[in-house]
Scaffold this motif. Sequence first.
Motif: not given
Lengths: 113, 116
Positions: A10-15, A110-113, A80-89
């Motif tokens: 699990x990981x959380x990243x910023x846009x 991956x959660x992008x906030x 260049x992460x987008x909110x829509x990249x939040x998913x299971x890879x």
Amino acid sequence: DAGVTQSPTHLIKTRGQQVTLRCSPKSGHDTVSWYQQALGQGPQFIFQYYEEEERQRGNFPDRFSGHQFPNYSSELNVNALLLGDSALYLCASSLRGGWNTIYFGEGSWLTVV
Amino acid sequence: GESVGLHLPTLSVQEGDNSIINCAYSNSASDYFIWYKQESGKGPQFIIDIRSNMDKRQGQRVTVLLNKTVKHLSLQIAATQPGDSAVYFCAENNRRGGGSNYKLTFGKGTLLTVNP
């Protein structure tokens, strides 16, 4: 015999940030593929690596890139992460050729906030 | 384009009953089909596969049937158990005679719930 292993779980990243996900294929496998699975959807093919080269690519932008190492392990990079990249890879591996089974790892959330 | 779809998004059965999960595919060039089971929070787990030169294949408590005429695939689970509760995906592939194509195309999945 370890199966397909992925990290981190699990990981959380910023846009706007960049992320790297890692995969070790099942022992004896030489072909690695990456998939994105949005919530409630089936996995979508991103790309495939064999002999350290990208061999196939799905409908994903160039922000998604990868690498395969001599030991067959692989990385997925997303820039260049987008909110829509939040998913299971998901990483999948197989022994190339014939009708060999494709096995999946447990994935990296991956959660992008 | 290529697509794989499922007829039923959810299926609820009683423990001990047989379950049948259906799948339709549209790419007539597909020659390899796989069923995966995905439990909540986990990756897809291989169940069984079938090549296009076969109509039926059996595993432990599972059977896959392939009807190429109508482009239909089904997974039968015998004596369904609570541990079978999961989302089931069918995936298709064109191996081009065992070649280099490793792109699997998945449908949305069917949620199987087994009631004790």
